[in-house]
Design a protein around this motif. Structure first.
Motif, PDB file in Angstrom:
ATOM      1  N   UNK A  45      -9.922   8.899  -1.312  1.00  0.00           N
ATOM      2  CA  UNK A  45      -8.782   8.111  -0.827  1.00  0.00           C
ATOM      3  C   UNK A  45      -8.578   6.903  -1.734  1.00  0.00           C
ATOM      4  N   UNK A  46      -7.880   7.084  -2.846  1.00  0.00           N
ATOM      5  CA  UNK A  46      -7.591   5.921  -3.695  1.00  0.00           C
ATOM      6  C   UNK A  46      -6.729   4.911  -2.947  1.00  0.00           C
ATOM      7  N   UNK A  47      -6.853   3.666  -3.326  1.00  0.00           N
ATOM      8  CA  UNK A  47      -6.066   2.585  -2.727  1.00  0.00           C
ATOM      9  C   UNK A  47      -6.222   2.545  -1.217  1.00  0.00           C
ATOM     10  N   UNK A  48      -7.458   2.763  -0.767  1.00  0.00           N
ATOM     11  CA  UNK A  48      -7.746   2.635   0.654  1.00  0.00           C
ATOM     12  C   UNK A  48      -7.775   1.149   0.995  1.00  0.00           C
ATOM     13  N   UNK A  49      -7.176   0.747   2.130  1.00  0.00           N
ATOM     14  CA  UNK A  49      -7.092  -0.685   2.450  1.00  0.00           C
ATOM     15  C   UNK A  49      -8.476  -1.303   2.685  1.00  0.00           C
ATOM     16  N   UNK A 112      -4.557  14.998   3.485  1.00  0.00           N
ATOM     17  CA  UNK A 112      -4.633  14.401   4.827  1.00  0.00           C
ATOM     18  C   UNK A 112      -3.999  13.021   4.838  1.00  0.00           C
ATOM     19  N   UNK A 113      -3.504  12.640   6.003  1.00  0.00           N
ATOM     20  CA  UNK A 113      -2.979  11.288   6.201  1.00  0.00           C
ATOM     21  C   UNK A 113      -4.033  10.462   6.917  1.00  0.00           C
ATOM     22  N   UNK A 114      -4.667   9.564   6.171  1.00  0.00           N
ATOM     23  CA  UNK A 114      -5.624   8.625   6.736  1.00  0.00           C
ATOM     24  C   UNK A 114      -5.068   7.205   6.754  1.00  0.00           C
ATOM     25  N   UNK A 115      -4.056   6.963   5.934  1.00  0.00           N
ATOM     26  CA  UNK A 115      -3.494   5.618   5.796  1.00  0.00           C
ATOM     27  C   UNK A 115      -1.997   5.691   6.043  1.00  0.00           C
ATOM     28  N   UNK A 118      -0.310   1.324   4.625  1.00  0.00           N
ATOM     29  CA  UNK A 118      -1.336   0.334   4.315  1.00  0.00           C
ATOM     30  C   UNK A 118      -2.389   0.122   5.381  1.00  0.00           C
ATOM     31  N   UNK A 119      -2.344   0.881   6.481  1.00  0.00           N
ATOM     32  CA  UNK A 119      -3.337   0.726   7.548  1.00  0.00           C
ATOM     33  C   UNK A 119      -3.905   2.084   7.952  1.00  0.00           C
ATOM     34  N   UNK A 120      -5.196   2.094   8.272  1.00  0.00           N
ATOM     35  CA  UNK A 120      -5.829   3.305   8.790  1.00  0.00           C
ATOM     36  C   UNK A 120      -5.815   3.250  10.320  1.00  0.00           C
ATOM     37  N   UNK A 121      -5.162   4.216  10.971  1.00  0.00           N
ATOM     38  CA  UNK A 121      -5.097   4.190  12.441  1.00  0.00           C
ATOM     39  C   UNK A 121      -6.429   4.476  13.116  1.00  0.00           C
ATOM     40  N   UNK A 156      -2.346  21.009   5.016  1.00  0.00           N
ATOM     41  CA  UNK A 156      -2.306  19.641   5.533  1.00  0.00           C
ATOM     42  C   UNK A 156      -3.410  19.534   6.580  1.00  0.00           C
ATOM     43  N   UNK A 157      -4.271  18.540   6.412  1.00  0.00           N
ATOM     44  CA  UNK A 157      -5.433  18.398   7.270  1.00  0.00           C
ATOM     45  C   UNK A 157      -5.128  17.705   8.589  1.00  0.00           C
ATOM     46  N   UNK A 158      -5.853  18.103   9.619  1.00  0.00           N
ATOM     47  CA  UNK A 158      -5.811  17.488  10.967  1.00  0.00           C
ATOM     48  C   UNK A 158      -4.490  16.752  11.234  1.00  0.00           C
ATOM     49  N   UNK A 159      -3.434  17.527  11.402  1.00  0.00           N
ATOM     50  CA  UNK A 159      -2.063  17.008  11.401  1.00  0.00           C
ATOM     51  C   UNK A 159      -1.819  15.898  12.410  1.00  0.00           C
ATOM     52  N   UNK A 160      -2.518  15.926  13.532  1.00  0.00           N
ATOM     53  CA  UNK A 160      -2.360  14.847  14.521  1.00  0.00           C
ATOM     54  C   UNK A 160      -3.653  14.013  14.627  1.00  0.00           C
ATOM     55  N   UNK A 161      -4.252  13.760  13.494  1.00  0.00           N
ATOM     56  CA  UNK A 161      -5.479  12.948  13.369  1.00  0.00           C
ATOM     57  C   UNK A 161      -5.430  11.670  14.197  1.00  0.00           C
ATOM     58  N   UNK A 162      -4.271  11.055  14.247  1.00  0.00           N
ATOM     59  CA  UNK A 162      -4.141   9.750  14.891  1.00  0.00           C
ATOM     60  C   UNK A 162      -4.544   9.766  16.363  1.00  0.00           C
ATOM     61  N   UNK A 163      -4.364  10.911  17.050  1.00  0.00           N
ATOM     62  CA  UNK A 163      -4.649  10.916  18.491  1.00  0.00           C
ATOM     63  C   UNK A 163      -6.148  10.860  18.788  1.00  0.00           C
TER      64      UNK A 163
END
Length: 272
Positions: A45-49, A112-115, A118-121, A156-163
């Motif tokens: 994850x480059x440019x991780x906050x 995957x969407x981790x950020x 600019x923020x990791x949920x 696309x990884x864990x599409x609803x990761x945020x929940x």
């Protein structure tokens, strides 16, 4: 004969910032569970906050590849081992990721969407003073932003990761509640020939569902989606192949007769 999944295609070892487990321990766990194969997908994850826990999701890819190659040969009679990566998507990183995938011989690439902006949920600050549903919507909007500039991953990884991490987890979430944007995402994945990951991490996070939830997986199939990989998102041996019996039955219930494994970035379809 019951449905079964014999490949775990999402796991991490000490090469990922959020795991301390030696790679060999993960391999031995997979062998003990009678798997046919695994794919390591270490975090990049480059440019991780700036992280409250002090984590940086860099990855020493040459060292990772060398260690994997050594263990692949050592355990060649017991287990197939593939070389993968999980890249943390952000729109401004698209060109960097294109070059990365040209430079390294990965078998499998998870995007995957981790950020989100600019923020990791993963962290509570993302939700502070905001409606949970608005936070979830922003997350899904960011997936479309990523897909608009980069679609060279395999799934696309864990599409609803945020929940996993939102207040109340999936109490404020369902496919129906976010149907329009989830359908738009699924249609874009299918158009781009990017598959969907069924990530059983949701089970060990207490959601009672994988990520994405079963309704999203069913809808992906209804829309013509064919590529589904399975991974437990294990960061320690106890989670290798976690919930795979449930995942196999769920896939069959959604109309799949197979699951997908990537080798040399090419999909292989294995019977459930």
């Amino acid at each position: 004969m019951k449905n079964q999944i014999l490949w775990d295609c999402h796991m991490h070892s000490s090469f990922s910032a959020d795991s301390e487990t030696p790679m060999e321990d993960m391999i031995q766990a997979a062998i003990s569970r009678n798997l046919s194969g695994i794919c390591f997908t270490e975090h990049f994850d480059p440019d991780y906050p700036a992280d409250p826990d002090g984590l940086t999701f860099d990855l020493d890819i040459p060292a990772y590849h060398a260690r994997l190659h050594h263990l692949k040969e050592k355990y060649s009679q017991d287990l197939q081992i593939h070389f993968g990566i999980e890249i943390g998507l952000q729109p401004h990183l698209a060109q960097q990721f294109r070059q990365l995938l040209e430079d390294h011989p990965f078998d499998f690439v998870i995007g995957s969407s981790h950020v989100v902006h600019g923020q990791d949920p993963y962290y509570p600050e993302f939700y502070k003073g905001r409606k949970v549903t608005r936070c979830y919507m922003e997350y899904f909007e960011s997936i479309l932003e990523n897909l608009s500039v980069f679609d060279q991953m395999d799934v696309y990884g864990h599409l609803d990761y945020i929940v996993r991490y939102g207040p109340g987890q999936n109490a404020s979430y369902s496919y129906g509640r976010f149907q329009d944007i989830l359908d738009e995402i699924l249609k874009q994945l299918i158009r781009s020939q990017v598959g969907l990951e069924l990530n059983t991490g949701g089970y060990h996070y207490g959601l009672g569902e994988p990520n994405p939830c079963s309704q999203v997986i069913r809808r992906y199939r209804e829309l013509g989606g064919e590529i589904v990989t399975i991974g437990a998102d294990a960061h320690d041996p106890s989670k290798v192949a976690y919930g795979f019996e449930k995942a196999a039955d769920l896939l069959a219930d959604c109309g799949f007769t197979y699951y997908t494994v990537f080798c040399g970035r090419k999909p292989q379809f294995l019977k459930l």
